[in-house]
Design an enzyme around this catalytic site. Structure first.
Site, PDB file in Angstrom:
ATOM      1  N   HIS A 151     -33.845  94.065  95.348  1.00 56.15           N
ATOM      2  CA  HIS A 151     -34.506  93.218  96.341  1.00 56.15           C
ATOM      3  C   HIS A 151     -34.057  91.772  96.151  1.00 56.15           C
ATOM      4  O   HIS A 151     -34.387  91.143  95.143  1.00 56.15           O
ATOM      5  CB  HIS A 151     -36.022  93.308  96.206  1.00 56.15           C
ATOM      6  CG  HIS A 151     -36.566  94.681  96.483  1.00 56.15           C
ATOM      7  ND1 HIS A 151     -37.785  95.104  96.016  1.00 56.15           N
ATOM      8  CD2 HIS A 151     -36.059  95.722  97.188  1.00 56.15           C
ATOM      9  CE1 HIS A 151     -38.016  96.343  96.418  1.00 56.15           C
ATOM     10  NE2 HIS A 151     -36.967  96.744  97.127  1.00 56.15           N
TER      11      HIS A 151
ATOM     12  N   SER B 212     -36.363  95.461  91.449  1.00 56.58           N
ATOM     13  CA  SER B 212     -36.831  94.247  92.137  1.00 56.58           C
ATOM     14  C   SER B 212     -37.017  93.149  91.102  1.00 56.58           C
ATOM     15  O   SER B 212     -36.063  92.766  90.433  1.00 56.58           O
ATOM     16  CB  SER B 212     -38.130  94.544  92.900  1.00 56.58           C
ATOM     17  OG  SER B 212     -38.541  93.423  93.654  1.00 56.58           O
TER      18      SER B 212
ATOM     19  N   ASP C 182     -41.734 100.485  96.130  1.00 56.37           N
ATOM     20  CA  ASP C 182     -40.544 100.884  96.869  1.00 56.37           C
ATOM     21  C   ASP C 182     -39.689 101.858  96.048  1.00 56.37           C
ATOM     22  O   ASP C 182     -39.386 101.588  94.887  1.00 56.37           O
ATOM     23  CB  ASP C 182     -39.719  99.637  97.235  1.00 56.37           C
ATOM     24  CG  ASP C 182     -38.588  99.948  98.193  1.00 56.37           C
ATOM     25  OD1 ASP C 182     -38.701 100.926  98.947  1.00 56.37           O
ATOM     26  OD2 ASP C 182     -37.586  99.202  98.189  1.00 56.37           O
TER      27      ASP C 182
END
Length: 514
Positions: free
Chosen positions: A360, A333, A457
């Site tokens: 992401h 991310s 995540d």
């Protein structure tokens, strides 16, 4: 607590007003100035020394990509890029992230109030994350300095005041005139390192007998002197401390520039090992770097030329076959584009497995990311498409706005499945969704990697795959992470076998897979 000082850079006066109003909603931040282009931003950063900068990508005179390395060279700090959705703006945004920008957000649509609110939430979240990353980096640096100082103190003998040393010397000289010398009970710490067969060659026999008599009556004392509980350590050099923090990580503010409360030893993250991490369970071996590996400093150069996007999959040399038994899955991310660049540049084009990546990122930006990485990596890098068959020597980046899964296809092949499902862990694509699809693919040798990123995540599904016997799990360590969130979550779940700085992940991954 003092508010963090923010500089807003945009060539539109109206947009500067919009961004300023969004930021001052949070009392943690204070606008100290604005700039209309990159050249003015460079001067304002030197003059005002803010804690954080929001900067438009496309501006006249000097755009954000050109200004970024100049700002980092003069005053390293987190920079959040504001990007338009046109193709040129997206490409330059990806290169800005490679050059050290902390992260980016889309510019809000003035016509839609809902969009402005979404951008406001995302911007403030990124700003808080950036400042937390700065605090964590400073705490880690101070903890390392304290540890190095303690190590140095342990190996450096205490020096006595000059007056006391002279007095003891005279007293010793007088004593030596009155009686023959007596061998001390224990050698000084430095002598303990000498071989035993040399220790007594020059000691007279009478002195040895005298020593034995003394030892027989004071065994407990001798044990305390001759057998110290802590053996002398090898010399450890204190780490080199730069005047300014690493420019490329986007979080290099010096301690004097933070206006918030100063970090204390109680807040240090160096609790359990050299990287400040909870190490995986003892049944597995964790490969970890013993020293911090600083990233390269971004030189003050102008923006590179944007290369043309590849028109097909046959431009890269290497073996591309849909017949394989190994698969690599990567999640990242915040800070991911730069980490992916470091990872993919070090993997050869004949890599015997496909690499599936969830970064992401909003729609369309993932395509620019894939095109950019394709020009830098020996691998073939593409944005994944529905029904695409996986091949070796190729990296597939999940498109923004879709959940990606790997599913078995006809003839023993594996294909990409894309669906516009609900966000998971606040993300679409989600690393957990992609990892979860690998649970049933037991015929494949699966290797998982978690790189820098906020949140958690990917960690839960990495744990499930780890417990199911997946071949290897990697995580980027705290020293090189822009944000140590996703890797930390996996480490805390004790499902990481190889905890490494970013520069060491690719070589180890190639070794394990090949």
């Amino acid at each position: 607590m003092c508010a963090y000082r923010v500089l807003v850079v945009d060539d539109s006066a109206f947009m500067r007003k919009i961004i300023t109003d969004l930021i001052v909603r949070d009392e943690s931040f204070n606008i100290v100035g604005t700039a209309a282009n990159g050249r003015e931003a460079v001067e304002k950063v030197k003059e005002l020394q803010p804690d954080l900068v929001t900067m438009d990508v496309e501006m006249p005179e000097m755009n954000g990509l050109e200004a970024l390395p100049l700002i980092m060279a003069a005053h390293p700090l987190p920079v959040i890029m504001l990007s338009g959705i046109n193709e040129q703006g997206m490409k330059e945004t990806i290169m800005a992230l490679e050059a050290g920008a902390f992260d980016f957000i889309r510019k809000p649509s003035i016509a839609h109030a809902q969009d402005i609110e979404q951008v406001s939430k995302a911007l403030l979240e990124q700003m808080h994350t950036a400042m937390q990353a700065v605090r964590s980096r400073l705490e880690r640096k101070e903890a390392n300095e304290r540890k190095a100082a303690l190590e140095q103190a342990k190996k450096t003998p205490m020096e006595k005041p000059p007056g006391q040393a002279v007095t003891e010397k005279r007293a010793g000289s007088q004593a030596s005139a009155d009686k023959p010398p007596v061998v001390p009970l224990a050698s000084p710490p430095a002598a303990s390192a000498q071989p035993k067969n040399d220790a007594g060659k020059s000691v007279p026999t009478a002195a040895k007998q005298e020593t034995k008599k003394q030892l027989s009556g004071t065994a407990a004392t001798a044990d305390r002197i001759d057998k110290p509980a802590v053996q002398p350590r090898k010399p450890v050099q204190a780490p080199h401390v730069q005047k300014k923090e690493d420019l490329s990580m986007g979080t290099g503010i010096t301690s004097g520039q933070l206006k918030s409360s100063e970090p204390t030893a109680g807040k240090s993250m160096q609790g359990k090992d050299k990287a400040g991490l909870v190490m995986p369970e003892s049944r597995k071996t964790v490969t970890s770097s013993a020293s911090s590996t600083p990233a390269a400093t971004t030189p003050p150069v102008t923006a590179p030329t944007v290369p043309a996007a590849p028109k097909g999959l046959s431009l890269k040399k290497g073996v591309h076959t849909s017949s394989f038994r190994k698969l690599v899955a990567v999640g990242c991310s915040t800070g991911g584009p730069r980490a992916l660049k470091t990872l993919l540049e070090r993997i050869p084009g004949d890599f015997p497995a496909p690499i599936v990546i969830v970064q992401h990122m909003p729609p369309n930006f993932t395509r620019s990311l894939a095109q950019r990485l394709n020009t830098l990596s020996p691998l073939r890098v593409v944005e994944a498409e529905q029904g695409m068959t996986l091949e070796t020597g190729t990296a597939y980046i999940a498109p923004g706005g879709y959940q990606l899964r790997i599913v078995p296809g006809a003839g023993g092949k594996y294909t990409v499945s894309l669906k516009m499902e609900e966000a998971r862990n606040g993300h679409r694509p989600s690393v957990d969704t992609m990892f979860e699809s690998l649970l049933s693919l037991t015929s494949l040798e699966r290797h998982l990697v978690l790189l820098t990123g906020m949140g958690s995540d990917g960690a839960k599904m990495m744990k499930k795959l780890y417990d199911a016997g997946v071949q290897s799990t990697f995580a980027e360590n705290e020293e090189t992470c822009v944000v140590y969130g996703m890797p930390r979550s996996a480490v805390e779940l004790k499902c990481v076998r190889h905890l490494l700085p970013m520069q060491e992940i690719a070589p180890k991954l190639v070794q394990v897979v090949k």
